[in-house]
Design a protein around this motif. Structure first.
Motif, PDB file in Angstrom:
ATOM      1  N   LEU A 279       0.846  -1.194   0.000  1.00 58.88           N
ATOM      2  CA  LEU A 279       0.000   0.000   0.000  1.00 58.88           C
ATOM      3  C   LEU A 279       0.879   1.240   0.000  1.00 58.88           C
ATOM      4  O   LEU A 279       1.659   1.465   0.932  1.00 58.88           O
ATOM      5  CB  LEU A 279      -0.904   0.003   1.244  1.00 58.88           C
ATOM      6  N   ARG A 280       0.747   2.051  -1.049  1.00 55.92           N
ATOM      7  CA  ARG A 280       1.544   3.275  -1.132  1.00 55.92           C
ATOM      8  C   ARG A 280       1.048   4.320  -0.137  1.00 55.92           C
ATOM      9  O   ARG A 280      -0.132   4.348   0.211  1.00 55.92           O
ATOM     10  CB  ARG A 280       1.499   3.849  -2.552  1.00 55.92           C
ATOM     11  N   LEU A 281       1.979   5.186   0.258  1.00 58.53           N
ATOM     12  CA  LEU A 281       1.673   6.248   1.208  1.00 58.53           C
ATOM     13  C   LEU A 281       2.131   7.591   0.664  1.00 58.53           C
ATOM     14  O   LEU A 281       3.178   7.682   0.013  1.00 58.53           O
ATOM     15  CB  LEU A 281       2.388   6.000   2.545  1.00 58.53           C
ATOM     16  N   ASP A 282       1.358   8.627   0.952  1.00 56.59           N
ATOM     17  CA  ASP A 282       1.745   9.995   0.632  1.00 56.59           C
ATOM     18  C   ASP A 282       1.975  10.744   1.940  1.00 56.59           C
ATOM     19  O   ASP A 282       1.070  10.821   2.789  1.00 56.59           O
ATOM     20  CB  ASP A 282       0.662  10.698  -0.197  1.00 56.59           C
ATOM     21  N   GLY A 283       3.190  11.300   2.111  1.00 52.79           N
ATOM     22  CA  GLY A 283       3.509  12.046   3.316  1.00 52.79           C
ATOM     23  C   GLY A 283       2.919  13.448   3.263  1.00 52.79           C
ATOM     24  O   GLY A 283       3.029  14.136   2.244  1.00 52.79           O
ATOM     25  N   MET A 284       2.326  13.874   4.349  1.00 53.87           N
ATOM     26  CA  MET A 284       1.643  15.158   4.419  1.00 53.87           C
ATOM     27  C   MET A 284       2.474  16.266   5.061  1.00 53.87           C
ATOM     28  O   MET A 284       2.100  17.435   4.989  1.00 53.87           O
ATOM     29  CB  MET A 284       0.342  15.007   5.215  1.00 53.87           C
ATOM     30  N   ASP A 285       3.593  15.901   5.681  1.00 55.36           N
ATOM     31  CA  ASP A 285       4.400  16.881   6.410  1.00 55.36           C
ATOM     32  C   ASP A 285       5.661  17.224   5.625  1.00 55.36           C
ATOM     33  O   ASP A 285       6.623  16.435   5.582  1.00 55.36           O
ATOM     34  CB  ASP A 285       4.775  16.349   7.794  1.00 55.36           C
ATOM     35  N   GLU A 286       5.659  18.396   5.019  1.00 58.81           N
ATOM     36  CA  GLU A 286       6.784  18.850   4.202  1.00 58.81           C
ATOM     37  C   GLU A 286       8.061  18.887   5.039  1.00 58.81           C
ATOM     38  O   GLU A 286       8.103  19.441   6.127  1.00 58.81           O
ATOM     39  CB  GLU A 286       6.491  20.249   3.645  1.00 58.81           C
ATOM     40  N   GLY A 287       9.101  18.255   4.489  1.00 54.75           N
ATOM     41  CA  GLY A 287      10.387  18.237   5.165  1.00 54.75           C
ATOM     42  C   GLY A 287      10.567  17.092   6.140  1.00 54.75           C
ATOM     43  O   GLY A 287      11.680  16.858   6.620  1.00 54.75           O
ATOM     44  N   TYR A 288       9.493  16.384   6.437  1.00 57.61           N
ATOM     45  CA  TYR A 288       9.572  15.265   7.382  1.00 57.61           C
ATOM     46  C   TYR A 288       9.219  13.924   6.743  1.00 57.61           C
ATOM     47  O   TYR A 288       9.836  12.914   7.073  1.00 57.61           O
ATOM     48  CB  TYR A 288       8.660  15.519   8.584  1.00 57.61           C
ATOM     49  N   ASN A 289       8.222  13.910   5.858  1.00 55.44           N
ATOM     50  CA  ASN A 289       7.874  12.648   5.204  1.00 55.44           C
ATOM     51  C   ASN A 289       7.347  12.846   3.785  1.00 55.44           C
ATOM     52  O   ASN A 289       6.786  11.928   3.197  1.00 55.44           O
ATOM     53  CB  ASN A 289       6.852  11.863   6.035  1.00 55.44           C
ATOM     54  N   SER A 290       7.521  14.047   3.251  1.00 57.27           N
ATOM     55  CA  SER A 290       6.941  14.359   1.937  1.00 57.27           C
ATOM     56  C   SER A 290       7.638  13.630   0.787  1.00 57.27           C
ATOM     57  O   SER A 290       7.137  13.637  -0.332  1.00 57.27           O
ATOM     58  CB  SER A 290       6.967  15.875   1.686  1.00 57.27           C
ATOM     59  N   ASN A 291       8.772  12.980   1.055  1.00 55.82           N
ATOM     60  CA  ASN A 291       9.448  12.171   0.034  1.00 55.82           C
ATOM     61  C   ASN A 291       9.018  10.710   0.077  1.00 55.82           C
ATOM     62  O   ASN A 291       9.652   9.864  -0.563  1.00 55.82           O
ATOM     63  CB  ASN A 291      10.968  12.249   0.207  1.00 55.82           C
ATOM     64  N   ALA A 292       7.968  10.415   0.817  1.00 52.61           N
ATOM     65  CA  ALA A 292       7.571   9.021   1.006  1.00 52.61           C
ATOM     66  C   ALA A 292       7.355   8.283  -0.308  1.00 52.61           C
ATOM     67  O   ALA A 292       7.817   7.148  -0.483  1.00 52.61           O
ATOM     68  CB  ALA A 292       6.301   8.951   1.855  1.00 52.61           C
ATOM     69  N   ARG A 293       6.681   8.909  -1.246  1.00 59.58           N
ATOM     70  CA  ARG A 293       6.417   8.232  -2.517  1.00 59.58           C
ATOM     71  C   ARG A 293       7.706   8.026  -3.303  1.00 59.58           C
ATOM     72  O   ARG A 293       7.929   6.949  -3.876  1.00 59.58           O
ATOM     73  CB  ARG A 293       5.393   9.024  -3.332  1.00 59.58           C
ATOM     74  N   LYS A 294       8.576   9.015  -3.324  1.00 59.52           N
ATOM     75  CA  LYS A 294       9.857   8.870  -4.023  1.00 59.52           C
ATOM     76  C   LYS A 294      10.728   7.790  -3.383  1.00 59.52           C
ATOM     77  O   LYS A 294      11.478   7.085  -4.065  1.00 59.52           O
ATOM     78  CB  LYS A 294      10.620  10.198  -4.020  1.00 59.52           C
ATOM     79  N   ARG A 295      10.631   7.675  -2.073  1.00 58.15           N
ATOM     80  CA  ARG A 295      11.429   6.697  -1.338  1.00 58.15           C
ATOM     81  C   ARG A 295      10.788   5.309  -1.335  1.00 58.15           C
ATOM     82  O   ARG A 295      11.369   4.359  -0.795  1.00 58.15           O
ATOM     83  CB  ARG A 295      11.618   7.148   0.107  1.00 58.15           C
ATOM     84  N   SER A 296       9.600   5.191  -1.910  1.00 59.18           N
ATOM     85  CA  SER A 296       8.845   3.933  -1.887  1.00 59.18           C
ATOM     86  C   SER A 296       8.574   3.470  -0.459  1.00 59.18           C
ATOM     87  O   SER A 296       8.723   2.289  -0.117  1.00 59.18           O
ATOM     88  CB  SER A 296       9.580   2.841  -2.671  1.00 59.18           C
ATOM     89  N   ILE A 297       8.193   4.425   0.379  1.00 60.18           N
ATOM     90  CA  ILE A 297       7.772   4.097   1.738  1.00 60.18           C
ATOM     91  C   ILE A 297       6.329   3.621   1.677  1.00 60.18           C
ATOM     92  O   ILE A 297       5.419   4.400   1.377  1.00 60.18           O
ATOM     93  CB  ILE A 297       7.914   5.316   2.673  1.00 60.18           C
TER      94      ILE A 297
END
Length: 261
Positions: free
Chosen positions: A160-178
């Protein structure tokens, strides 16, 4: 939500009528009523859900729950999440990995749906996660609020893909394949062997035998909150006053709220 608050939370307002609205003598002998604010009503509302879902018994810190719930309502009022689902998932990385530190809660039913293990990133720490990063190839977990996205089949199977909502803390989640995925190292046998869970590359990995249940429950734009001790972490979604106003409109006075019970 307002309908649910005023109907489903009648117990809260009944309690408020008996306890919060009390009378205290003033200096000149005239009794005055204590003012009940939206924030105090919100605190009571949070407590109602926490108690009703038996989250203390499941080991969830009440302060972590309030942060997660606040983010849920602020994300909902921002139009970021589903209006059809009221599922909130919390991973508390301040808890040792040997403990079941993932909670999935149905807010409409005040019900804990699942409490299980969840892994953190290999570079975040051994049995405890103490380091967090949103950088590519960091192999560290990222804190903050996520919204669940699409399901796909990858190297870890159904995920299940995730989109990070907090800029600078998890906003790279999709790029990182988190992503949320199942893993055999998230198990009692791994704890017995290593004294801790195994590690992911930053993903909140769950037990392999529960992965389909977890994914099916939280998919479709629901909220995940990953908590951890990091003094630098902040989020615009942690505004409790904004969350309170989103479910308790400011024009409603205490007397009108109680009159509607």
């Amino acid at each position: 939500m307002r309908k649910y608050l005023l109907g489903g939370a009648g117990l809260v307002f009944s309690t408020l009528a008996l306890t919060i609205i009390s009378w205290t003598p003033s200096l000149n002998g005239v009794s005055t009523a204590k003012t009940v604010t939206e924030d105090s009503l919100y605190t009571q509302y949070v407590s109602k859900i926490y108690t009703g879902a038996h989250l203390q018994q499941a080991g969830l810190n009440p302060e972590v729950f309030q942060k997660a719930l606040t983010g849920f309502y602020n994300l909902k009022s921002s139009g970021k999440i589903s209006t059809e689902k009221s599922i909130l998932t919390i991973a508390d990385f301040d808890v040792n990995s040997t403990k079941k530190r993932l909670w999935i809660i149905d807010l409409k039913k005040d019900s804990l749906l699942l409490n299980t293990w969840v892994a953190h990133g290999s570079n975040s720490g051994a049995d405890m996660a103490t380091r967090f990063s949103d950088a590519n190839d960091s192999n560290e977990s990222s804190l903050g609020f996520y919204v669940t996205a699409e399901i796909y089949n990858g190297k870890h199977g159904r995920s299940l893909r995730l989109d990070g909502m907090d800029e600078g803390y998890n906003s790279n989640a999709r790029k990182r394949s988190i992503v949320v995925h199942g893993a055999p190292y998230v198990s009692q046998s791994t704890i017995d062997q290593l004294g801790r869970l195994g590690h992911s590359q930053g993903c909140p990995a769950v037990p392999a035998e529960l992965s389909n249940l977890v994914i099916n429950t939280i998919e479709g734009k629901t909220v995940i909150f990953i908590n951890g001790s990091d003094q630098s972490y902040s989020s615009k979604y942690l505004d409790t006053h904004l969350a309170a106003n989103s479910i308790i409109p400011m024009q409603d006075t205490t007397s009108t709220l109680i009159a509607r019970i």
